[in-house]
Design a protein around this motif. Structure first.
Motif, PDB file in Angstrom:
ATOM      1  N   LEU A 116      -1.630   0.792   2.836  1.00 49.06           N
ATOM      2  CA  LEU A 116      -2.039   1.681   2.603  1.00 49.06           C
ATOM      3  C   LEU A 116      -3.151   1.361   0.725  1.00 49.06           C
ATOM      4  O   LEU A 116      -3.954   1.607   0.003  1.00 49.06           O
ATOM      5  N   ARG A 117      -2.043   0.056  -0.175  1.00 47.95           N
ATOM      6  CA  ARG A 117      -2.996  -0.243  -1.046  1.00 47.95           C
ATOM      7  C   ARG A 117      -4.209  -0.564  -0.788  1.00 47.95           C
ATOM      8  O   ARG A 117      -5.382  -1.039  -1.403  1.00 47.95           O
ATOM      9  N   GLY A 118      -4.109  -1.538   0.623  1.00 50.49           N
ATOM     10  CA  GLY A 118      -5.314  -2.092   1.126  1.00 50.49           C
ATOM     11  C   GLY A 118      -6.604  -1.272   1.529  1.00 50.49           C
ATOM     12  O   GLY A 118      -7.851  -1.290   1.775  1.00 50.49           O
ATOM     13  N   GLN A 119      -6.289  -0.517   1.917  1.00 49.00           N
ATOM     14  CA  GLN A 119      -6.934   0.917   2.670  1.00 49.00           C
ATOM     15  C   GLN A 119      -7.713   1.005   1.370  1.00 49.00           C
ATOM     16  O   GLN A 119      -9.052   2.151   1.360  1.00 49.00           O
ATOM     17  N   TYR A 120      -6.683   1.868   0.394  1.00 44.80           N
ATOM     18  CA  TYR A 120      -7.077   2.574  -1.042  1.00 44.80           C
ATOM     19  C   TYR A 120      -8.041   1.672  -2.183  1.00 44.80           C
ATOM     20  O   TYR A 120      -5.938   1.894  -3.153  1.00 44.80           O
ATOM     21  N   PRO A 121      -8.048   0.558  -2.196  1.00 38.62           N
ATOM     22  CA  PRO A 121      -8.366  -0.051  -3.214  1.00 38.62           C
ATOM     23  C   PRO A 121      -7.651   0.465  -4.775  1.00 38.62           C
ATOM     24  O   PRO A 121      -7.743   0.087  -5.967  1.00 38.62           O
ATOM     25  N   GLN A 122      -8.725   1.398  -4.668  1.00 36.46           N
ATOM     26  CA  GLN A 122      -9.073   2.537  -6.467  1.00 36.46           C
ATOM     27  C   GLN A 122      -7.751   2.896  -7.079  1.00 36.46           C
ATOM     28  O   GLN A 122      -7.558   3.670  -7.237  1.00 36.46           O
ATOM     29  N   VAL A 123      -6.911   3.422  -6.155  1.00 39.22           N
ATOM     30  CA  VAL A 123      -5.856   3.798  -6.242  1.00 39.22           C
ATOM     31  C   VAL A 123      -4.490   3.110  -6.308  1.00 39.22           C
ATOM     32  O   VAL A 123      -4.098   2.379  -5.364  1.00 39.22           O
ATOM     33  N   ARG A 124      -3.271   3.198  -7.179  1.00 32.39           N
ATOM     34  CA  ARG A 124      -2.373   2.395  -7.386  1.00 32.39           C
ATOM     35  C   ARG A 124      -1.359   3.263  -6.586  1.00 32.39           C
ATOM     36  O   ARG A 124      -1.137   4.611  -6.960  1.00 32.39           O
ATOM     37  N   PHE A 125       0.241   2.726  -6.084  1.00 35.29           N
ATOM     38  CA  PHE A 125       1.189   2.787  -5.066  1.00 35.29           C
ATOM     39  C   PHE A 125       2.270   2.605  -5.990  1.00 35.29           C
ATOM     40  O   PHE A 125       2.228   1.401  -6.234  1.00 35.29           O
ATOM     41  N   ALA A 126       3.284   3.151  -6.324  1.00 36.23           N
ATOM     42  CA  ALA A 126       4.232   3.438  -6.371  1.00 36.23           C
ATOM     43  C   ALA A 126       5.245   3.591  -5.386  1.00 36.23           C
ATOM     44  O   ALA A 126       5.145   4.635  -4.340  1.00 36.23           O
ATOM     45  N   CYS A 127       6.469   2.494  -4.663  1.00 34.52           N
ATOM     46  CA  CYS A 127       7.945   2.701  -3.851  1.00 34.52           C
ATOM     47  C   CYS A 127       8.795   2.653  -4.087  1.00 34.52           C
ATOM     48  O   CYS A 127       8.747   1.342  -4.586  1.00 34.52           O
ATOM     49  N   THR A 128       9.142   3.649  -4.006  1.00 28.64           N
ATOM     50  CA  THR A 128      11.200   3.979  -4.461  1.00 28.64           C
ATOM     51  C   THR A 128      11.891   2.817  -3.285  1.00 28.64           C
ATOM     52  O   THR A 128      11.507   2.388  -2.360  1.00 28.64           O
ATOM     53  N   GLU A 129      13.005   2.760  -4.072  1.00 27.55           N
ATOM     54  CA  GLU A 129      14.106   1.871  -2.594  1.00 27.55           C
ATOM     55  C   GLU A 129      14.451   2.700  -1.882  1.00 27.55           C
ATOM     56  O   GLU A 129      15.086   4.479  -2.563  1.00 27.55           O
ATOM     57  N   HIS A 130      15.582   2.710  -1.083  1.00 27.84           N
ATOM     58  CA  HIS A 130      16.983   3.352  -0.781  1.00 27.84           C
ATOM     59  C   HIS A 130      17.602   3.134  -1.846  1.00 27.84           C
ATOM     60  O   HIS A 130      17.637   2.780  -3.112  1.00 27.84           O
ATOM     61  N   PHE A 131      18.640   4.519  -1.845  1.00 28.59           N
ATOM     62  CA  PHE A 131      19.309   4.857  -2.899  1.00 28.59           C
ATOM     63  C   PHE A 131      21.219   4.890  -2.542  1.00 28.59           C
ATOM     64  O   PHE A 131      21.751   5.813  -3.390  1.00 28.59           O
ATOM     65  N   GLY A 132      21.634   4.926  -1.326  1.00 24.75           N
ATOM     66  CA  GLY A 132      23.285   4.701  -1.006  1.00 24.75           C
ATOM     67  C   GLY A 132      23.665   4.242  -1.697  1.00 24.75           C
ATOM     68  O   GLY A 132      25.043   4.969  -1.757  1.00 24.75           O
TER      69      GLY A 132
END
Length: 319
Positions: free
Chosen positions: A221-237
């Motif tokens: 998605l970062r490559g598909q939408y270079p104008q958008v900043r993405f953040a992805c969190t981790e699992h939380f167990g």
């Protein structure tokens, strides 16, 4: 029922299991940490699939030397495994080990402690973005999909709670498989609505093949939408709230606190499946006083499923 000393209890943690052993190892690590926090408790572990020790054999094994086995699912949402497989395994264990009492705790479910984890993860992700503006930042709660509408509904509830208790105008729900919408479609909609940043919140306790896939999807998605900043969190167990929830499940079982969401180990649910030719159930005559959402299939990590079709309830399930 006479009181039974805690020393005679065995707590059996039930994990889902993953084809990716790193996820199974994280569950083992969680159990080791829980044992360290509760050195006076006898805590054992089993898995439903993909990893040993297996659920049915573990129930019989831990019953040896235990007057009571407290079965505690380390699972977020109640689909086929929680509603069908675990109760059926317990029923078989009760027949094989009649001298041992088996009690089943509810799954972790959508609740305030899990919401607190998600809110904390969201705040941290926002702080890492260039423009921490919630009005231009979309949020996607991303979970494992299921054909069980109740399991998907718990996800929808969590997404709504995030919206209600935050400043973000756009909090959407997406699934990694089986049902819709998928992550790519939700991000496409958010970008069309003017979001300049997107935070993806995976609704997973531990790593595995699906968590790995999520990170690959976000990179795409970062490559598909270079104008958008993405953040992805981790699992939380491993968050403190998960340990506290497991503590509470055990204490509630010991105190005899009833779980109105799935009374009698889900026996009424399994009776409907039995009437349609699936599985088996034990007879009972007591009135549960509440109907359940019984539309159901197993949801597996790689997206395949084994259908158990049952009629939907005409009444709302208790919250």
């Amino acid at each position: 029922m006479p009181a039974i000393e805690a020393a005679s209890d065995t707590i059996l943690v039930v994990g889902h299991g993953s084809r990716e052993d790193s996820g199974n190892q994280e569950i083992r690590d969680f159990v080791e940490q829980w044992r360290a926090r509760r050195p006076d408790w006898r805590i054992e572990l089993c898995f439903i699939e993909f990893a040993p020790p297996e659920l049915n054999a573990s129930l019989l094994q831990v019953a040896t030397g235990s007057r009571r086995v407290l079965v505690v699912p380390l699972i977020l949402n109640a689909a086929g495994h929680v509603k069908m497989e675990i109760p059926e395994a317990i029923e078989q264990a009760r027949i094989a080990r009649p001298q041992t009492e088996f009690l089943l705790a509810p799954h972790l479910t959508a609740c305030d402690p899990v919401l607190a984890i998600l809110k904390r993860r969201l705040r941290k992700a926002m702080g890492a973005l260039d423009m921490p503006d919630p009005t231009t930042t979309g949020v996607v709660l991303l979970g494992r999909g299921s054909s069980d509408r109740g399991a998907n509904g718990e996800m929808a509830k969590m997404a709504r709670w995030l919206l209600e208790e935050g400043d973000h105008e756009l909090v959407d729900l997406a699934f990694t498989g089986i049902t819709w919408p998928r992550l790519e479609k939700v991000v496409q909609r958010q970008v069309l609505l003017g979001m300049r940043q997107v935070v993806v919140l995976p609704y997973y306790l531990y790593t595995g093949t699906l968590m790995q896939r999520i990170h690959r999807q976000v990179e795409h998605l970062r490559g598909q939408y270079p104008q958008v900043r993405f953040a992805c969190t981790e699992h939380f167990g491993f968050e403190n709230e998960i340990f506290e929830l497991m503590d509470q499940r055990v204490e509630d079982l010991r105190a005899g606190v009833p779980d109105s969401r799935l009374p009698c180990d889900g026996c009424s649910y399994r009776e409907i499946a039995h009437d349609l030719g699936h599985g088996h159930s034990h007879a009972h005559t007591h009135d549960h006083g509440a109907a359940h959402d019984h539309g159901h299939t197993h949801d597996y990590e790689q997206g395949h499923e084994h259908a158990h079709v049952a009629p939907a309830s005409t009444e709302a399930q208790p919250a």
